[in-house]
Motif scaffolding. Structure first.
Motif, PDB file in Angstrom:
ATOM      1  N   GLY A  25      16.374  15.730  -9.853  1.00  0.00           N
ATOM      2  CA  GLY A  25      14.991  16.053 -10.163  1.00  0.00           C
ATOM      3  C   GLY A  25      14.080  15.748  -8.995  1.00  0.00           C
ATOM      4  N   THR A  26      13.834  16.735  -8.140  1.00  0.00           N
ATOM      5  CA  THR A  26      13.059  16.521  -6.916  1.00  0.00           C
ATOM      6  C   THR A  26      11.555  16.608  -7.147  1.00  0.00           C
ATOM      7  N   PHE A  27      11.127  17.596  -7.933  1.00  0.00           N
ATOM      8  CA  PHE A  27       9.718  17.968  -8.106  1.00  0.00           C
ATOM      9  C   PHE A  27       9.110  18.190  -6.722  1.00  0.00           C
ATOM     10  N   THR A  28       8.084  17.446  -6.308  1.00  0.00           N
ATOM     11  CA  THR A  28       7.480  17.701  -4.995  1.00  0.00           C
ATOM     12  C   THR A  28       7.967  16.741  -3.909  1.00  0.00           C
ATOM     13  N   GLY A  29       8.940  15.876  -4.235  1.00  0.00           N
ATOM     14  CA  GLY A  29       9.583  15.064  -3.213  1.00  0.00           C
ATOM     15  C   GLY A  29       9.066  13.647  -3.049  1.00  0.00           C
ATOM     16  N   TYR A  30       8.142  13.215  -3.906  1.00  0.00           N
ATOM     17  CA  TYR A  30       7.558  11.874  -3.760  1.00  0.00           C
ATOM     18  C   TYR A  30       8.634  10.795  -3.866  1.00  0.00           C
ATOM     19  N   LEU A  78      -3.246  19.427  -6.423  1.00  0.00           N
ATOM     20  CA  LEU A  78      -3.903  20.700  -6.132  1.00  0.00           C
ATOM     21  C   LEU A  78      -3.032  21.907  -6.487  1.00  0.00           C
ATOM     22  N   TYR A  79      -1.724  21.804  -6.239  1.00  0.00           N
ATOM     23  CA  TYR A  79      -0.888  22.996  -6.253  1.00  0.00           C
ATOM     24  C   TYR A  79       0.163  23.056  -7.353  1.00  0.00           C
ATOM     25  N   THR A  80       0.248  22.041  -8.206  1.00  0.00           N
ATOM     26  CA  THR A  80       1.238  22.102  -9.285  1.00  0.00           C
ATOM     27  C   THR A  80       0.558  21.955 -10.636  1.00  0.00           C
ATOM     28  N   LEU A  81       1.222  22.447 -11.661  1.00  0.00           N
ATOM     29  CA  LEU A  81       0.654  22.436 -12.999  1.00  0.00           C
ATOM     30  C   LEU A  81       0.858  21.108 -13.722  1.00  0.00           C
ATOM     31  N   LYS A  82       1.890  20.352 -13.331  1.00  0.00           N
ATOM     32  CA  LYS A  82       2.192  19.108 -14.031  1.00  0.00           C
ATOM     33  C   LYS A  82       2.334  17.951 -13.046  1.00  0.00           C
ATOM     34  N   PRO A  83       1.243  17.575 -12.386  1.00  0.00           N
ATOM     35  CA  PRO A  83       1.331  16.508 -11.382  1.00  0.00           C
ATOM     36  C   PRO A  83       1.780  15.169 -11.954  1.00  0.00           C
ATOM     37  N   ARG A  84       1.637  14.987 -13.260  1.00  0.00           N
ATOM     38  CA  ARG A  84       2.060  13.735 -13.896  1.00  0.00           C
ATOM     39  C   ARG A  84       3.562  13.498 -13.738  1.00  0.00           C
ATOM     40  N   MET A  85       4.306  14.550 -13.437  1.00  0.00           N
ATOM     41  CA  MET A  85       5.749  14.408 -13.250  1.00  0.00           C
ATOM     42  C   MET A  85       6.091  13.601 -11.995  1.00  0.00           C
ATOM     43  N   MET A  86       5.152  13.465 -11.102  1.00  0.00           N
ATOM     44  CA  MET A  86       5.370  12.735  -9.857  1.00  0.00           C
ATOM     45  C   MET A  86       5.497  11.232 -10.133  1.00  0.00           C
ATOM     46  N   SER A  87       6.349  10.545  -9.378  1.00  0.00           N
ATOM     47  CA  SER A  87       6.583   9.119  -9.614  1.00  0.00           C
ATOM     48  C   SER A  87       5.330   8.280  -9.431  1.00  0.00           C
ATOM     49  N   GLY A  88       4.615   8.441  -8.334  1.00  0.00           N
ATOM     50  CA  GLY A  88       3.389   7.693  -8.122  1.00  0.00           C
ATOM     51  C   GLY A  88       3.605   6.358  -7.430  1.00  0.00           C
ATOM     52  N   HIS A  89       2.476   5.691  -7.143  1.00  0.00           N
ATOM     53  CA  HIS A  89       2.438   4.518  -6.277  1.00  0.00           C
ATOM     54  C   HIS A  89       3.336   3.376  -6.762  1.00  0.00           C
ATOM     55  N   LEU A  90       3.147   2.911  -7.999  1.00  0.00           N
ATOM     56  CA  LEU A  90       3.897   1.757  -8.497  1.00  0.00           C
ATOM     57  C   LEU A  90       5.386   2.046  -8.561  1.00  0.00           C
ATOM     58  N   GLN A  91       5.738   3.107  -9.214  1.00  0.00           N
ATOM     59  CA  GLN A  91       7.166   3.424  -9.349  1.00  0.00           C
ATOM     60  C   GLN A  91       7.781   3.723  -7.987  1.00  0.00           C
ATOM     61  N   GLY A  92       7.027   4.371  -7.133  1.00  0.00           N
ATOM     62  CA  GLY A  92       7.539   4.673  -5.803  1.00  0.00           C
ATOM     63  C   GLY A  92       7.866   3.433  -5.002  1.00  0.00           C
ATOM     64  N   VAL A 150       0.835  -1.202   0.000  1.00  0.00           N
ATOM     65  CA  VAL A 150       0.000   0.000   0.000  1.00  0.00           C
ATOM     66  C   VAL A 150       0.873   1.258   0.000  1.00  0.00           C
ATOM     67  N   GLU A 151       0.308   2.309  -0.510  1.00  0.00           N
ATOM     68  CA  GLU A 151       0.977   3.602  -0.523  1.00  0.00           C
ATOM     69  C   GLU A 151       0.872   4.224   0.871  1.00  0.00           C
ATOM     70  N   PRO A 152       1.998   4.575   1.499  1.00  0.00           N
ATOM     71  CA  PRO A 152       1.934   5.179   2.837  1.00  0.00           C
ATOM     72  C   PRO A 152       1.087   6.446   2.847  1.00  0.00           C
ATOM     73  N   ASP A 153       0.472   6.721   3.992  1.00  0.00           N
ATOM     74  CA  ASP A 153      -0.425   7.873   4.116  1.00  0.00           C
ATOM     75  C   ASP A 153       0.265   9.180   3.764  1.00  0.00           C
ATOM     76  N   VAL A 154       1.535   9.337   4.165  1.00  0.00           N
ATOM     77  CA  VAL A 154       2.236  10.588   3.882  1.00  0.00           C
ATOM     78  C   VAL A 154       2.353  10.814   2.377  1.00  0.00           C
ATOM     79  N   LEU A 155       2.472   9.737   1.616  1.00  0.00           N
ATOM     80  CA  LEU A 155       2.563   9.856   0.162  1.00  0.00           C
ATOM     81  C   LEU A 155       1.194  10.086  -0.471  1.00  0.00           C
ATOM     82  N   LYS A 156       0.160   9.477   0.095  1.00  0.00           N
ATOM     83  CA  LYS A 156      -1.193   9.746  -0.393  1.00  0.00           C
ATOM     84  C   LYS A 156      -1.520  11.234  -0.251  1.00  0.00           C
ATOM     85  N   LYS A 157      -1.159  11.808   0.899  1.00  0.00           N
ATOM     86  CA  LYS A 157      -1.393  13.238   1.121  1.00  0.00           C
ATOM     87  C   LYS A 157      -0.586  14.082   0.139  1.00  0.00           C
ATOM     88  N   LEU A 158       0.645  13.647  -0.142  1.00  0.00           N
ATOM     89  CA  LEU A 158       1.491  14.380  -1.082  1.00  0.00           C
ATOM     90  C   LEU A 158       0.909  14.341  -2.493  1.00  0.00           C
TER      91      LEU A 158
END
Length: 214
Positions: free
Chosen positions: A65-70, A32-46, A18-26
């Motif tokens: 490449g940090t983006f939002t830190g996921y 909500l706050y970025t223009l290109k959320p697709r840049m985030m790694s996400g559950h599977l890759q994470g 499962v995806e940890p809660d801190v990552l679900k919130k992220l």
């Protein structure tokens, strides 16, 4: 019966850790706050990044490449207590956002050290030899990043390069897009470079696993 890709993705996510809660919130904050959320790694890759770091017993990781830190948080999970993740991004607009993310992540976030600047210039100043590198920065500069990180990777260390299939654009002939050309040049370089073992894994947008052997 053929499965729709969304159905298969849902099935996969339902059958991995499962995806940890801190990552679900992220994920919610990033959408909500970025223009290109697709840049985030996400559950599977994470979960893959976390497992790679754990399997290698990696204690020192550098991310370009940090983006939002996921992905940095996933790698920080994998290095465990005493491990460190240095994450580098040239864009300072999300610096405060990322700092808040790391603070809210508690002990895991404390394993992450953030750097703002050009990775080619920052990496030589870190004074570390790394077990693992996650390469997910500006696609135009992938070859420069590879050469910058090569000297600070231990023998047997692994570089994971993201987006190396680039939505299939790597198959385009006579492309004029600078990012596509950057990925193609990187893939061609790695394919014939005898300093590395390498394999492309067709997960999400393509991940190339590059192991330093000399």
């Amino acid at each position: 019966m053929e499965m729709h890709s969304d159905d298969m993705e849902r099935y996969i996510l339902d059958h991995i850790d499962v995806e940890p809660d801190v990552l679900k919130k992220l994920v919610r904050k990033t959408n909500l706050y970025t223009l290109k959320p697709r840049m985030m790694s996400g559950h599977l890759q994470g979960r893959m990044l976390k497992m790679f770091a754990s399997m290698m017993n990696a204690k020192k990781v550098v991310e370009i490449g940090t983006f939002t830190g996921y992905s940095a948080l996933c790698l920080a999970e994998g290095v465990g207590e005493g491990g460190v993740v240095h994450t580098i991004d040239i864009n300072d607009e999300l610096e405060e956002f990322v700092d808040n993310v790391m603070q809210s992540a508690g002990e895991i976030g404390e394993r992450v050290t953030t750097h703002i600047g050009d990775a080619v210039e920052v990496i030589p100043t870190l004074g570390e030899e790394f077990d693992l590198c996650f390469l997910d920065g500006n696609k135009r500069h992938y070859t420069q990043y590879l050469e910058a990180v090569y000297p600070v990777m231990r023998i047997g260390g692994v570089i994971i390069a993201d987006n190396t299939l680039w939505d299939g654009h790597v198959l385009e002939e006579n492309s004029k897009d600078a990012q596509t050309l950057g990925i193609i040049a990187f893939n061609d370089l790695v394919a014939k470079d005898d300093r590395f073992e390498k394999v492309i894994v067709p997960v999400r947008d393509g991940m190339t696993l590059i192991r330093k052997i000399k």
